[in-house]
Structure formats: C-alpha cells, structure tokens
Scaffold this motif. Structure first.
Motif, PDB file in Angstrom:
ATOM      1  N   GLY A 191       0.814  -1.205   0.000  1.00 35.00           N
ATOM      2  CA  GLY A 191       0.000   0.000   0.000  1.00 35.00           C
ATOM      3  C   GLY A 191       0.853   1.262   0.000  1.00 35.00           C
ATOM      4  N   VAL A 192       0.472   2.220  -0.832  1.00 32.50           N
ATOM      5  CA  VAL A 192       1.096   3.545  -0.863  1.00 32.50           C
ATOM      6  C   VAL A 192      -0.038   4.559  -0.748  1.00 32.50           C
ATOM      7  CG1 VAL A 192       2.421   5.207  -2.229  1.00 32.50           C
ATOM      8  CG2 VAL A 192       3.047   2.773  -2.263  1.00 32.50           C
ATOM      9  N   ILE A 193       0.022   5.421   0.264  1.00 31.66           N
ATOM     10  CA  ILE A 193      -1.092   6.323   0.567  1.00 31.66           C
ATOM     11  C   ILE A 193      -0.576   7.741   0.792  1.00 31.66           C
ATOM     12  CG2 ILE A 193      -3.139   6.668   2.001  1.00 31.66           C
ATOM     13  CD1 ILE A 193      -2.721   3.838   3.079  1.00 31.66           C
ATOM     14  N   LYS A 194      -1.286   8.688   0.226  1.00 29.95           N
ATOM     15  CA  LYS A 194      -0.948  10.112   0.369  1.00 29.95           C
ATOM     16  C   LYS A 194      -2.053  10.811   1.158  1.00 29.95           C
ATOM     17  CE  LYS A 194      -0.314  14.204  -2.592  1.00 29.95           C
ATOM     18  NZ  LYS A 194      -0.135  14.650  -3.997  1.00 29.95           N
ATOM     19  N   PHE A 195      -1.662  11.552   2.198  1.00 29.27           N
ATOM     20  CA  PHE A 195      -2.596  12.332   3.012  1.00 29.27           C
ATOM     21  C   PHE A 195      -2.334  13.820   2.775  1.00 29.27           C
ATOM     22  CE2 PHE A 195      -2.212   8.270   5.128  1.00 29.27           C
ATOM     23  CZ  PHE A 195      -3.522   7.969   5.489  1.00 29.27           C
ATOM     24  N   THR A 196      -3.409  14.597   2.541  1.00 26.84           N
ATOM     25  CA  THR A 196      -3.272  16.006   2.163  1.00 26.84           C
ATOM     26  C   THR A 196      -4.182  16.870   3.023  1.00 26.84           C
ATOM     27  OG1 THR A 196      -2.786  15.343  -0.115  1.00 26.84           O
ATOM     28  CG2 THR A 196      -3.409  17.636   0.236  1.00 26.84           C
ATOM     29  N   TYR A 197      -3.651  18.054   3.407  1.00 31.52           N
ATOM     30  CA  TYR A 197      -4.413  18.927   4.295  1.00 31.52           C
ATOM     31  C   TYR A 197      -3.961  20.372   4.109  1.00 31.52           C
ATOM     32  CZ  TYR A 197      -6.465  20.698   8.688  1.00 31.52           C
ATOM     33  OH  TYR A 197      -7.182  21.383   9.616  1.00 31.52           O
ATOM     34  N   GLY A 198      -4.894  21.305   4.345  1.00 29.52           N
ATOM     35  CA  GLY A 198      -4.592  22.730   4.363  1.00 29.52           C
ATOM     36  C   GLY A 198      -5.033  23.451   3.110  1.00 29.52           C
ATOM     37  N   LYS A 199      -5.319  24.770   3.261  1.00 34.15           N
ATOM     38  CA  LYS A 199      -5.732  25.589   2.118  1.00 34.15           C
ATOM     39  C   LYS A 199      -4.658  25.586   1.040  1.00 34.15           C
ATOM     40  CE  LYS A 199      -8.703  28.662   4.852  1.00 34.15           C
ATOM     41  NZ  LYS A 199      -8.875  30.039   5.396  1.00 34.15           N
ATOM     42  N   GLU A 200      -3.424  25.819   1.451  1.00 37.30           N
ATOM     43  CA  GLU A 200      -2.298  25.618   0.544  1.00 37.30           C
ATOM     44  C   GLU A 200      -1.825  24.197   0.792  1.00 37.30           C
ATOM     45  OE1 GLU A 200       0.717  28.570   0.682  1.00 37.30           O
ATOM     46  OE2 GLU A 200      -0.692  30.245   0.569  1.00 37.30           O
ATOM     47  N   ALA A 201      -2.411  23.274   0.060  1.00 39.26           N
ATOM     48  CA  ALA A 201      -2.337  21.850   0.377  1.00 39.26           C
ATOM     49  C   ALA A 201      -0.902  21.356   0.554  1.00 39.26           C
ATOM     50  CB  ALA A 201      -3.033  21.050  -0.715  1.00 39.26           C
ATOM     51  N   LYS A 202      -0.697  20.644   1.657  1.00 36.91           N
ATOM     52  CA  LYS A 202       0.567  19.961   1.910  1.00 36.91           C
ATOM     53  C   LYS A 202       0.264  18.483   2.116  1.00 36.91           C
ATOM     54  CE  LYS A 202       3.385  23.569   2.067  1.00 36.91           C
ATOM     55  NZ  LYS A 202       2.395  24.658   1.995  1.00 36.91           N
ATOM     56  N   SER A 203       1.164  17.642   1.602  1.00 34.51           N
ATOM     57  CA  SER A 203       0.908  16.199   1.617  1.00 34.51           C
ATOM     58  C   SER A 203       2.033  15.434   2.295  1.00 34.51           C
ATOM     59  CB  SER A 203       0.744  15.678   0.183  1.00 34.51           C
ATOM     60  OG  SER A 203      -0.347  16.286  -0.463  1.00 34.51           O
ATOM     61  N   ILE A 204       1.641  14.300   2.886  1.00 34.24           N
ATOM     62  CA  ILE A 204       2.582  13.333   3.451  1.00 34.24           C
ATOM     63  C   ILE A 204       2.359  12.016   2.725  1.00 34.24           C
ATOM     64  CG2 ILE A 204       3.315  12.105   5.529  1.00 34.24           C
ATOM     65  CD1 ILE A 204       2.308  14.445   7.165  1.00 34.24           C
ATOM     66  N   LEU A 205       3.424  11.452   2.180  1.00 37.15           N
ATOM     67  CA  LEU A 205       3.328  10.235   1.379  1.00 37.15           C
ATOM     68  C   LEU A 205       3.916   9.055   2.130  1.00 37.15           C
ATOM     69  CD1 LEU A 205       2.538   8.988  -1.371  1.00 37.15           C
ATOM     70  CD2 LEU A 205       4.842   9.569  -2.175  1.00 37.15           C
ATOM     71  N   PHE A 206       3.075   8.049   2.402  1.00 35.00           N
ATOM     72  CA  PHE A 206       3.502   6.815   3.047  1.00 35.00           C
ATOM     73  C   PHE A 206       3.743   5.757   1.981  1.00 35.00           C
ATOM     74  CE2 PHE A 206       1.419   9.104   6.409  1.00 35.00           C
ATOM     75  CZ  PHE A 206       2.174   8.802   7.531  1.00 35.00           C
ATOM     76  N   THR A 207       4.917   5.167   2.007  1.00 37.66           N
ATOM     77  CA  THR A 207       5.307   4.239   0.942  1.00 37.66           C
ATOM     78  C   THR A 207       5.467   2.805   1.408  1.00 37.66           C
ATOM     79  OG1 THR A 207       7.635   4.772   1.318  1.00 37.66           O
ATOM     80  CG2 THR A 207       6.472   6.064  -0.354  1.00 37.66           C
ATOM     81  N   GLY A 208       5.305   2.537   2.712  1.00 45.36           N
ATOM     82  CA  GLY A 208       5.477   1.175   3.197  1.00 45.36           C
ATOM     83  C   GLY A 208       6.839   0.634   2.820  1.00 45.36           C
ATOM     84  N   PRO A 228       3.589  14.703  -6.057  1.00 47.17           N
ATOM     85  CA  PRO A 228       4.260  15.713  -5.235  1.00 47.17           C
ATOM     86  C   PRO A 228       3.796  15.688  -3.779  1.00 47.17           C
ATOM     87  CG  PRO A 228       3.703  16.652  -7.362  1.00 47.17           C
ATOM     88  CD  PRO A 228       3.058  15.291  -7.305  1.00 47.17           C
ATOM     89  N   SER A 229       4.763  15.616  -2.863  1.00 47.35           N
ATOM     90  CA  SER A 229       4.470  15.523  -1.427  1.00 47.35           C
ATOM     91  C   SER A 229       5.540  16.259  -0.649  1.00 47.35           C
ATOM     92  CB  SER A 229       4.419  14.058  -0.978  1.00 47.35           C
ATOM     93  OG  SER A 229       3.413  13.340  -1.677  1.00 47.35           O
ATOM     94  N   PHE A 230       5.104  17.006   0.349  1.00 45.41           N
ATOM     95  CA  PHE A 230       6.022  17.800   1.170  1.00 45.41           C
ATOM     96  C   PHE A 230       6.885  16.908   2.056  1.00 45.41           C
ATOM     97  CE2 PHE A 230       7.107  21.160   4.271  1.00 45.41           C
ATOM     98  CZ  PHE A 230       7.463  22.171   3.392  1.00 45.41           C
ATOM     99  N   VAL A 231       6.279  15.823   2.555  1.00 47.78           N
ATOM    100  CA  VAL A 231       6.976  14.878   3.434  1.00 47.78           C
ATOM    101  C   VAL A 231       6.888  13.488   2.815  1.00 47.78           C
ATOM    102  CG1 VAL A 231       7.080  13.831   5.735  1.00 47.78           C
ATOM    103  CG2 VAL A 231       6.414  16.240   5.484  1.00 47.78           C
ATOM    104  N   LEU A 232       8.029  12.809   2.753  1.00 50.53           N
ATOM    105  CA  LEU A 232       8.092  11.442   2.235  1.00 50.53           C
ATOM    106  C   LEU A 232       8.587  10.518   3.333  1.00 50.53           C
ATOM    107  CD1 LEU A 232       8.142   9.291  -0.063  1.00 50.53           C
ATOM    108  CD2 LEU A 232      10.472  10.068  -0.581  1.00 50.53           C
TER     109      LEU A 232
END
Length: 363
Positions: A191-208, A228-232
């Motif tokens: 599983g690879v899942i991206k979580f995104t939040y905020g008006k100026e969207a920032k994402s965290i990408l989980f890659t297992g 594109p993800s701010f945190v990997l």
C-alpha cells in the motif's frame, strides 16, 4: 497530564499531526486527524504496527493507554503490507486498546510471516467484514474498496487521502500465484497512501516497503500528477530497493522521487549497525541526498528520536523532533542514559539541523 497526551494531542484546533514513532527495525506512525473546529475534535489512525523487544522502541500499548487515559480512542488501523515489522503486536494492540476499522493491502504472505499474519487475521475477523477495507490504487480522493468489493467514498475527518497502490490488476495477478511468488512480490503489492491537508495543500506520502518494480511498472506513470508531497516516509526503512533491484543494479530508478519532490524525508530504521538488513543503505542515502536537502533528512535511529509533523488549516508545516515518548515508553533504555541523548536532537544522521527543528512537541 501524561507524557503521551502532552506530546501527541494538539492544543490548537485544526492541526493535522503525524507522529513518526521510533520502533527500531519497523514502522509505526500515528495520525492525529482533525474532525471539526474544536480543540478536542480529533480522530486517531495508526499506520502500520511494530511491537517487539528492540532497545528503546516505543511500547505502543503503554503509550496508547496514557494517550487515551481521559478521552479519545484509536479509530483505524491501516496496514501497508503484512510483514512482521509492519503488523507485529497488532493483536495485543487490538485486545488492549481496540479500534473499529482495518484497511489493508489484502496480501496473503507465507513463510516466516505466517504466525503474525494469523494474529492480523484474528484482528480482521474481530472488527468484522463491514469494517474491513482494501487498499486499491485510484485517481480519486477518499476512495476505498469495501470487503464485498464495492468502491466507496469514505472520509476521515478533514484530511483527504489518496491510495496510489496496489493496482487492482496486480492484486488479481498475485492472488493466483503460489506462496513463494506471493512472498517475493509482497513489496510490489504494498500500500502507498498520500494524506493532504490545508488551504495551501501539503501532503505526506507513506510508501510502506514499496519497491522499484512497484513504482516503475504500476505507480509513477499512472499517478504522475499526484506524486508531489512535502513529506516522504522513506520506503523500506531506507532500503536501496526503492531505487534498485539489488546492490549491483546499474539501472537506478529515480523518476518517482523526481516527481515526489519532497522537502522532508523520514527514515524509520535503527542505527545502521543495529539493523539486521543494514538499513538505511548507504547507496540509498546518497540517492536521497540528490533530491532532499541534508537538513530535511531525519533518520529516527541515528539519535533515537520520533519526528512530529504538524500541518495547520492554512497549510503551514512545522517539523519537530521528540525524545520524551522514547524516554517514557521506550524499552531497554540503559544504553541511552547519557545526558547528551536527552538534550536537543540536532545532529540527525546527515547534516545539521538548526532553524527547522528543536526537541519540543508542537501544540
């Protein structure tokens, strides 16, 4: 107030907090997801579970008992793949703490992972079919597959998610394979899942533990615009398998990280000498450094820390290190009792962090 409450629970409304917990050779990450406009409007989601007897690793059960001593509960367990260091201890967490849903890749392992997989199956049976969901790649936000094979839109608080892997056709292919082939391809079906939040969207990408083959053949081309993800969260504890088939592979793959373009990289692994697999691999670190500034790379085991990432509703990001959880809930801390280990964790494996982090939890 307990240490877990102080460190983990935000004191401001609308903060999406991600706590990358130190668990040695394994991975466990706690998501604190805002659900409304009040300070206590949060839900808690655990991504992967690792609970064994490695030195300094956080005891999840003791931490959760303190975290929920007055209010709150664990809502969802998400498993990227059923390897021991990603499902270890989940039966005990369920029996002692409880949670209502399980999301997983639907991979069926064999060999050395069979015993803990049976524990995972026990948990799935306990939550029931109506609370079991399958991770299957999609270009849609907040879409997941029910256990009776229906695609549904399912929101988790105010945070959007997108499942990038595994691909449905890949799951069907692996399901028909024998046990040896299934074991060999488990990281391809991760599983690879991206979580995104905020008006100026920032994402965290989980890659297992997703590998080069998964990204090269099933993920990157299909999800190019969504990478594109701010945190990997570094795949496979900083293993070279994110870039290479093996150490001697000259066909190095970097298209995925060229498109992810992370500002921060979190590596969930012990000190390299303490890892049975030599994680994080030196050649992988050199490749990561080509794409992430040195002061944005956090190797949890180098100074034995957890890392806390906060995203507010406007999309502002704060990244902080924490030792309090380890000092309170870590096991076997005798080797880490010197004063220097309890001061600020500014020298994180690569480079020197100065302005971006300190040792205080956000709130």
């Amino acid at each position: 107030m307990t240490v877990a409450e102080k460190v983990i629970k935000p004191t401001k409304a609308g903060i999406f907090r991600t706590v990358f917990l130190y668990t040695g050779q394994g991975e466990s990450t706690l998501l604190v997801i805002p659900t409304g406009s009040k300070v206590n409007d949060y839900m808690f989601v655990l991504v992967d579970c690792d609970r064994d007897k490695e030195p300094n690793e956080i005891d999840l059960i003791e931490m959760f008992k303190d975290l929920f001593v007055t209010d709150g509960e664990l809502s969802i367990f998400i498993n990227t793949h059923p390897h021991n260091d990603h499902i270890g201890g989940i039966k005990e967490v369920y029996d002692e703490i409880g949670f209502s849903e399980v999301w997983h890749s639907n991979h069926k392992p064999g060999g050395e992972h069979k015993k803990k997989y049976k524990d995972f199956q026990y948990v799935v049976e306990k939550v029931g079919k109506s609370n079991e969901y399958f991770l299957l790649g999609s270009n849609a936000l907040n879409k997941i597959r029910t256990s009776d094979d229906k695609e549904v839109i399912k929101n988790i608080g105010l945070v959007d998610y997108q499942i990038l892997s595994p691909a449905e056709y890949l799951c069907e292919d692996i399901e028909d394979a024998d046990a040896n082939e299934r074991n060999r391809r488990i990281h391809e079906q991760c599983g690879v899942i991206k979580f995104t939040y905020g008006k100026e969207a920032k994402s965290i990408l989980f890659t297992g533990d997703s590998d080069k083959k998964a990204w090269q053949e099933h993920i990157t081309d299909y999800h190019m615009d969504n990478l594109p993800s701010f945190v990997l969260s570094a795949s496979h504890h900083g293993s070279r398998t994110f870039f290479k088939d093996d150490e001697d592979d000259d066909d190095v793959y970097e298209t995925h990280i060229e498109n992810i373009k992370p500002t921060y990289l979190i590596i969930s692994a012990p000190k390299q000498d303490d890892s049975p697999h030599g994680h994080p691999h030196d050649d992988a670190l050199e490749l990561y450094k080509k794409h992430v500034d040195e002061d944005g790379i956090f190797h949890l085991g180098a100074n034995v820390i957890s890392v806390i990432v906060d995203i507010d509703s406007d999309g502002n990001v704060d990244v902080n290190t924490d030792k309090e959880l380890i000092e309170e809930y870590g096991k076997g801390n005798d080797d880490d009792d010197d004063d220097s280990s309890k001061n600020t964790a500014r020298n994180i494996y690569i480079g020197s962090q100065t302005s971006k982090i300190d040792n205080k939890p956000m709130g």
